[in-house]
Design a protein around this motif. Structure first.
Motif, short mmCIF file in Angstrom:
data_model
loop_
_atom_site.label_atom_id
_atom_site.label_comp_id
_atom_site.label_asym_id
_atom_site.label_seq_id
_atom_site.Cartn_x
_atom_site.Cartn_y
_atom_site.Cartn_z
N LEU A 58 0.81 -1.22 0.00
CA LEU A 58 0.00 0.00 0.00
C LEU A 58 0.84 1.27 0.00
CD1 LEU A 58 -3.00 -0.63 2.42
CD2 LEU A 58 -3.08 -0.19 -0.03
N VAL A 59 1.70 1.40 0.97
CA VAL A 59 2.49 2.63 1.10
C VAL A 59 3.46 2.78 -0.06
CG1 VAL A 59 4.17 3.84 2.53
CG2 VAL A 59 2.25 2.67 3.60
N LEU A 60 4.14 1.69 -0.40
CA LEU A 60 5.10 1.78 -1.50
C LEU A 60 4.41 2.01 -2.84
CD1 LEU A 60 7.52 -0.99 -0.30
CD2 LEU A 60 7.96 1.45 -0.40
N GLY A 61 3.24 1.43 -3.03
CA GLY A 61 2.48 1.68 -4.26
C GLY A 61 2.06 3.13 -4.38
N TRP A 62 1.67 3.71 -3.25
CA TRP A 62 1.31 5.14 -3.25
C TRP A 62 2.53 5.99 -3.60
CZ3 TRP A 62 2.89 8.62 0.77
CH2 TRP A 62 2.40 9.91 0.61
N MET A 63 3.67 5.70 -2.95
CA MET A 63 4.89 6.47 -3.23
C MET A 63 5.29 6.30 -4.70
SD MET A 63 7.05 5.89 0.34
CE MET A 63 8.42 5.31 -0.53
N PHE A 64 5.16 5.11 -5.23
CA PHE A 64 5.49 4.83 -6.62
C PHE A 64 4.61 5.66 -7.56
CE2 PHE A 64 6.09 1.81 -10.22
CZ PHE A 64 7.47 1.80 -10.22
N SER A 65 3.30 5.76 -7.26
CA SER A 65 2.40 6.54 -8.13
C SER A 65 2.72 8.03 -8.06
CB SER A 65 0.94 6.28 -7.76
OG SER A 65 0.64 6.79 -6.49
N VAL A 66 3.10 8.52 -6.89
CA VAL A 66 3.45 9.94 -6.77
C VAL A 66 4.72 10.24 -7.58
CG1 VAL A 66 4.25 11.73 -5.16
CG2 VAL A 66 2.29 10.31 -4.56
N VAL A 67 5.71 9.37 -7.46
CA VAL A 67 6.96 9.58 -8.20
C VAL A 67 6.71 9.48 -9.71
CG1 VAL A 67 9.25 8.60 -8.65
CG2 VAL A 67 8.46 8.90 -6.31
N LEU A 68 5.88 8.54 -10.14
CA LEU A 68 5.56 8.44 -11.57
C LEU A 68 4.84 9.68 -12.07
CD1 LEU A 68 4.50 4.74 -12.14
CD2 LEU A 68 6.45 5.94 -13.10
N PHE A 69 3.95 10.23 -11.25
CA PHE A 69 3.25 11.47 -11.63
C PHE A 69 4.24 12.62 -11.79
CE2 PHE A 69 1.37 15.48 -10.14
CZ PHE A 69 0.54 15.72 -11.23
N VAL A 70 5.14 12.76 -10.83
CA VAL A 70 6.14 13.84 -10.91
C VAL A 70 7.03 13.62 -12.13
CG1 VAL A 70 8.13 14.87 -9.73
CG2 VAL A 70 6.06 14.33 -8.44
N TYR A 71 7.38 12.37 -12.40
CA TYR A 71 8.19 12.06 -13.58
C TYR A 71 7.45 12.47 -14.87
CZ TYR A 71 10.90 9.33 -16.93
OH TYR A 71 11.66 8.95 -17.99
N GLY A 72 6.16 12.18 -14.95
CA GLY A 72 5.37 12.58 -16.12
C GLY A 72 5.28 14.09 -16.26
N ALA A 73 5.10 14.76 -15.13
CA ALA A 73 5.02 16.22 -15.17
C ALA A 73 6.35 16.82 -15.63
CB ALA A 73 4.64 16.76 -13.80
N LEU A 74 7.45 16.29 -15.12
CA LEU A 74 8.76 16.80 -15.54
C LEU A 74 9.05 16.49 -17.00
CD1 LEU A 74 10.99 16.14 -12.42
CD2 LEU A 74 10.30 18.34 -13.36
N ASN A 75 8.58 15.35 -17.49
CA ASN A 75 8.75 15.04 -18.90
C ASN A 75 8.00 16.02 -19.79
OD1 ASN A 75 10.60 13.06 -19.48
ND2 ASN A 75 9.19 11.40 -19.03
N SER A 76 6.81 16.43 -19.35
CA SER A 76 6.06 17.41 -20.16
C SER A 76 6.75 18.77 -20.10
CB SER A 76 4.61 17.51 -19.70
OG SER A 76 4.53 17.98 -18.38
N VAL A 77 7.32 19.12 -18.96
CA VAL A 77 8.08 20.38 -18.87
C VAL A 77 9.33 20.30 -19.75
CG1 VAL A 77 9.47 21.79 -17.30
CG2 VAL A 77 7.22 21.01 -16.60
N LYS A 78 9.96 19.13 -19.77
CA LYS A 78 11.14 18.95 -20.61
C LYS A 78 10.78 19.08 -22.09
CE LYS A 78 14.73 15.69 -21.83
NZ LYS A 78 15.20 14.33 -21.73
#
Length: 178
Positions: A58-78
């Motif tokens: 549960l906790v690690l899955g949540w952290m994983f989804s947050v990091v993936l979201f930030v990664y996607g946001a940074l890719n769009s900024v890139k």
């Protein structure tokens, strides 16, 4: 230099942001409590506890989804600003973070799957035999202090799901039957 970002990608990013907000709300509302409860079951002193390995994710899955979201946001900024060194550095750090989270997830699942039963056995619990309590749930195992509890039809009738409230209700019934 600016570049175009695909609108479908931005819609997916917006949808992912809703998922991350929903998961974050769930984790702060109940997820952390559920995880803590399941990790501390072996020291709870209850006559009946449940082993559910999926809870460790549960906790690690949540952290994983947050990091993936930030990664996607940074890719769009890139994609908008191709020559930004700070965004490239942040993306490199996020790739390392994703790799570490993946290794941590594997470690937590393996540790929980092997250490939790040892911890429960050390505290006087034993798993119910096959085809007794929770035999229809492949990922949930009932652990008891007295093996006779596993063969009690009243306890089996009370255990309709693996929620903590149901476990407490079953333990109350076990206490009343003594």
């Amino acid at each position: 230099m600016r570049h175009e970002v695909d609108s479908f990608y931005l819609y997916c990013l917006a949808g992912m942001s809703l998922v991350v907000v929903g998961l974050t709300w769930f984790m702060f509302a109940a997820g952390f409590d559920i995880t803590t409860t399941h990790f501390t079951y072996p020291t709870s002193g209850l006559a009946l506890i449940l082993f559910e390995p999926a809870v460790s994710c549960l906790v690690l899955g949540w952290m994983f989804s947050v990091v993936l979201f930030v990664y996607g946001a940074l890719n769009s900024v890139k994609a908008l600003w191709l020559e930004n060194d700070h965004v490239n550095l942040a993306l490199n750090w996020l790739i390392w973070t994703l790799a570490i989270l993946l290794l941590l997830t594997i470690f937590m699942v393996v540790a929980y799957y092997f250490i939790w039963p040892l911890w429960a056995s050390h505290n006087g619990y034993q798993p119910c035999p096959s085809f007794t309590l929770f035999w229809g749930e492949p990922l949930v195992t009932a652990w008891v202090t007295d093996i006779e509890i596993c063969h009690n039809n009243k306890v089996d009738a009370v255990l309709e799901n693996s929620l903590h409230e149901t476990v407490l209700r079953a333990n109350k019934l076990i206490e009343n039957l003594k």
